[in-house]
Design a protein around this motif. Structure first.
Motif, PDB file in Angstrom:
ATOM      1  N   GLY A  33      44.622  27.280  43.942  1.00  0.00           N
ATOM      2  CA  GLY A  33      45.146  27.717  42.586  1.00  0.00           C
ATOM      3  C   GLY A  33      45.651  29.350  42.827  1.00  0.00           C
ATOM      4  O   GLY A  33      46.651  29.384  42.351  1.00  0.00           O
ATOM      5  N   VAL A  34      44.327  29.745  43.632  1.00  0.00           N
ATOM      6  CA  VAL A  34      44.852  31.252  43.901  1.00  0.00           C
ATOM      7  C   VAL A  34      45.967  31.440  44.016  1.00  0.00           C
ATOM      8  O   VAL A  34      47.338  32.511  43.612  1.00  0.00           O
ATOM      9  CB  VAL A  34      43.667  32.107  44.624  1.00  0.00           C
ATOM     10  N   VAL A  49      39.671  51.369  48.949  1.00  0.00           N
ATOM     11  CA  VAL A  49      40.624  51.214  48.647  1.00  0.00           C
ATOM     12  C   VAL A  49      40.645  49.592  47.536  1.00  0.00           C
ATOM     13  O   VAL A  49      40.424  48.614  48.657  1.00  0.00           O
ATOM     14  CB  VAL A  49      42.474  50.906  48.827  1.00  0.00           C
ATOM     15  N   ILE A  50      40.069  49.563  46.743  1.00  0.00           N
ATOM     16  CA  ILE A  50      40.189  48.381  45.703  1.00  0.00           C
ATOM     17  C   ILE A  50      40.667  47.907  45.073  1.00  0.00           C
ATOM     18  O   ILE A  50      40.795  48.949  43.825  1.00  0.00           O
ATOM     19  CB  ILE A  50      38.523  48.556  44.995  1.00  0.00           C
ATOM     20  N   SER A  51      41.614  47.177  44.825  1.00  0.00           N
ATOM     21  CA  SER A  51      43.010  46.561  44.490  1.00  0.00           C
ATOM     22  C   SER A  51      42.194  45.376  43.210  1.00  0.00           C
ATOM     23  O   SER A  51      42.338  44.481  43.676  1.00  0.00           O
ATOM     24  CB  SER A  51      44.564  46.695  44.447  1.00  0.00           C
ATOM     25  N   THR A  52      42.150  45.375  41.429  1.00  0.00           N
ATOM     26  CA  THR A  52      41.973  44.429  41.063  1.00  0.00           C
ATOM     27  C   THR A  52      43.161  43.687  39.757  1.00  0.00           C
ATOM     28  O   THR A  52      43.958  44.387  39.298  1.00  0.00           O
ATOM     29  CB  THR A  52      40.471  44.445  40.354  1.00  0.00           C
ATOM     30  N   GLU A  53      43.358  42.533  40.055  1.00  0.00           N
ATOM     31  CA  GLU A  53      44.058  41.724  39.336  1.00  0.00           C
ATOM     32  C   GLU A  53      45.542  42.389  39.488  1.00  0.00           C
ATOM     33  O   GLU A  53      46.726  42.816  38.218  1.00  0.00           O
ATOM     34  CB  GLU A  53      43.709  42.359  37.717  1.00  0.00           C
ATOM     35  N   LEU A  54      46.242  42.393  39.991  1.00  0.00           N
ATOM     36  CA  LEU A  54      47.728  42.862  40.585  1.00  0.00           C
ATOM     37  C   LEU A  54      48.187  42.010  42.069  1.00  0.00           C
ATOM     38  O   LEU A  54      47.283  40.799  41.754  1.00  0.00           O
ATOM     39  CB  LEU A  54      47.578  43.812  41.674  1.00  0.00           C
ATOM     40  N   ASP A  55      49.363  41.637  41.420  1.00  0.00           N
ATOM     41  CA  ASP A  55      49.943  40.581  41.975  1.00  0.00           C
ATOM     42  C   ASP A  55      50.286  40.843  43.325  1.00  0.00           C
ATOM     43  O   ASP A  55      49.421  41.953  43.549  1.00  0.00           O
ATOM     44  CB  ASP A  55      51.912  40.825  41.078  1.00  0.00           C
ATOM     45  N   LYS A  59      40.004  46.440  34.467  1.00  0.00           N
ATOM     46  CA  LYS A  59      39.804  45.607  32.947  1.00  0.00           C
ATOM     47  C   LYS A  59      38.545  44.921  33.342  1.00  0.00           C
ATOM     48  O   LYS A  59      37.377  45.675  33.870  1.00  0.00           O
ATOM     49  CB  LYS A  59      40.884  44.338  33.488  1.00  0.00           C
ATOM     50  N   ALA A  60      37.709  44.042  32.934  1.00  0.00           N
ATOM     51  CA  ALA A  60      36.588  43.147  33.296  1.00  0.00           C
ATOM     52  C   ALA A  60      35.954  43.531  34.474  1.00  0.00           C
ATOM     53  O   ALA A  60      34.599  43.964  34.727  1.00  0.00           O
ATOM     54  CB  ALA A  60      36.348  42.347  32.041  1.00  0.00           C
ATOM     55  N   LEU A  61      37.153  43.004  34.949  1.00  0.00           N
ATOM     56  CA  LEU A  61      35.815  42.381  36.958  1.00  0.00           C
ATOM     57  C   LEU A  61      36.684  43.918  37.712  1.00  0.00           C
ATOM     58  O   LEU A  61      34.543  45.114  38.089  1.00  0.00           O
ATOM     59  CB  LEU A  61      37.136  42.157  37.863  1.00  0.00           C
ATOM     60  N   SER A  62      37.202  45.537  37.233  1.00  0.00           N
ATOM     61  CA  SER A  62      36.692  46.391  38.070  1.00  0.00           C
ATOM     62  C   SER A  62      35.995  46.865  37.343  1.00  0.00           C
ATOM     63  O   SER A  62      35.763  48.179  37.417  1.00  0.00           O
ATOM     64  CB  SER A  62      38.417  47.073  37.743  1.00  0.00           C
ATOM     65  N   ALA A 119      40.150  39.305  41.883  1.00  0.00           N
ATOM     66  CA  ALA A 119      40.456  39.367  40.290  1.00  0.00           C
ATOM     67  C   ALA A 119      39.676  37.958  40.098  1.00  0.00           C
ATOM     68  O   ALA A 119      39.966  37.302  40.758  1.00  0.00           O
ATOM     69  CB  ALA A 119      42.561  38.545  40.578  1.00  0.00           C
ATOM     70  N   SER A 120      39.792  38.154  38.445  1.00  0.00           N
ATOM     71  CA  SER A 120      39.053  36.944  37.359  1.00  0.00           C
ATOM     72  C   SER A 120      40.232  36.410  36.763  1.00  0.00           C
ATOM     73  O   SER A 120      41.170  36.949  36.319  1.00  0.00           O
ATOM     74  CB  SER A 120      37.786  37.481  36.837  1.00  0.00           C
ATOM     75  N   TYR A 121      40.417  34.764  36.844  1.00  0.00           N
ATOM     76  CA  TYR A 121      40.643  33.942  35.875  1.00  0.00           C
ATOM     77  C   TYR A 121      39.941  33.014  35.296  1.00  0.00           C
ATOM     78  O   TYR A 121      40.368  32.283  35.611  1.00  0.00           O
ATOM     79  CB  TYR A 121      41.827  33.458  37.089  1.00  0.00           C
ATOM     80  N   GLY A 122      39.557  33.770  34.401  1.00  0.00           N
ATOM     81  CA  GLY A 122      38.493  32.863  33.188  1.00  0.00           C
ATOM     82  C   GLY A 122      37.157  32.208  34.095  1.00  0.00           C
ATOM     83  O   GLY A 122      36.036  33.670  34.775  1.00  0.00           O
TER      84      GLY A 122
END
Length: 352
Positions: free
Chosen positions: A250-251, A132-138, A57-60, A160-163
């Protein structure tokens, strides 16, 4: 579940059989400026490195762009708001759609695609990669991947990015790096500098009449499973407590929400109420803006976080400079990005 990039015509890399980058290749005009910046040895490590990036996504995208241009050996990746995909890609897997543009940005880098669930793979798969790079995962998925990368002794990043907000987490397990500096009158001792960092070796070299000192340091990391239990409490030094942005609780609240509901928060009354309860448990009054931003992507924020993460990966591969230890939190409201050393027990190191 977001997939991960094995191209139909490019096999998943095998680190054990990877060919070494030649000196002639590294001295090509493509990498000449980088070699002058961080040296031949560091560039060689990057050229022979195999990186796994999960979710595109955008960040990765920003991370991938920076790593490919830096000249890493190969990328295996998984696909939002991004500049590697055009309208012609509608209907395709994001990773498969992004691969050709990534490949064109640096033909020397092998780009591979894997579209299966990251949780369907074990240590045998993850051990093939240097990082290993994990982005935007739960959170549950991040915990599984981090547990597995620890099992096979591989460095792990989560981000992860949140706005307007975001985070980067690093678990390098045990990482050695070298600081190069001019020798001072004060003798460098082999000692523990902080709870996580120690000086393990020192060597010297004469250079143009000056004595240059090469100091080897080691950082020890905690896994994400331990870090999530770390809290901001009265044992923290006052300066450090003041530097903790509201984004951190918040995170953590968002991770709990995802675990309970299997999706990110939305701007609706029931989600606000649930997040308010979770964030209040973390002793924070920060609620509304974070909930409203949770499902959005902002290119400037992704660019900042992606640039920081890619640079840290480059530093780790090159074994130069102080790596991220261990949780960076980005607050777009204040343009602050403090690094907090979060560990499961005792007083933590100060914010960077």
């Amino acid at each position: 579940m977001a997939p991960s990039i094995t191209s139909k015509n490019v096999p998943t890399p095998d680190i054990g059989s990877a060919s070494e980058a030649t000196a002639a290749e590294l001295r090509s005009s493509l990498y000449d400026r980088q070699i002058r910046l961080w040296g031949m040895e560091a560039q060689a490590r990057m050229r022979n490195a195999h990186i796994l990036v999960i979710t595109i996504k955008a960040l990765s995208n920003e991370v991938l762009k920076n790593l490919v241009l830096a000249g890493i050996g190969s990328l295996t990746e998984d696909l939002g708001a991004q500049f590697f995909i055009s309208g012609e890609s509608v209907g395709l897997n994001r990773a498969e759609a992004a691969a050709p543009a990534l490949q064109r940005s640096n033909p020397r880098v092998a780009v591979n695609v894997d579209i299966s669930d990251p949780r369907s793979k074990g240590a045998g798969f993850y051990s093939k990669f240097d990082i290993v790079i994990s982005t935007e995962l739960d959170l549950d998925c991040l915990l599984y991947i981090n547990d597995t990368t620890r099992e096979c002794n591989r460095p792990f990043y989560a981000a992860a990015s949140y706005g307007m907000y975001g985070y980067i987490f690093a678990d390098l397990i045990r990482h050695d790096f070298i600081i190069e500096r001019e020798k001072s009158d004060v003798r460098t001792e082999l000692k523990q500098e902080t709870r996580t960092r120690s000086v393990t070796a020192v060597r010297e070299r004469k250079d143009s009449g000056k004595t240059v000192e090469f100091v080897t340091k080691q950082e020890v990391y905690s896994p994400l499973r331990s870090v999530i239990s770390s809290k901001v409490d009265s044992t923290w030094r006052p300066r450090r407590r003041r530097m903790v942005p509201n984004v951190l609780p918040g995170v953590k609240a968002l991770w709990k929400f995802q675990q309970a509901h299997n999706h990110l928060t939305e701007a609706k009354r029931e989600d606000f109420a649930e997040m308010a309860r979770l964030i209040m448990e973390a002793n924070s009054n920060f609620i509304g803006p974070f909930v409203e931003n949770a499902t959005s992507e902002m290119a400037p924020v992704a660019a900042v976080l992606g640039g920081i993460l890619a640079q840290d990966v480059i530093n780790v591969l090159g074994k130069r400079e102080q790596p991220l230890q261990n949780f960076l939190v980005f607050d777009g409201d204040t343009a602050a990005a403090p690094i907090l050393a979060l560990h499961p027990e005792g007083e933590e190191d100060g914010a960077a």
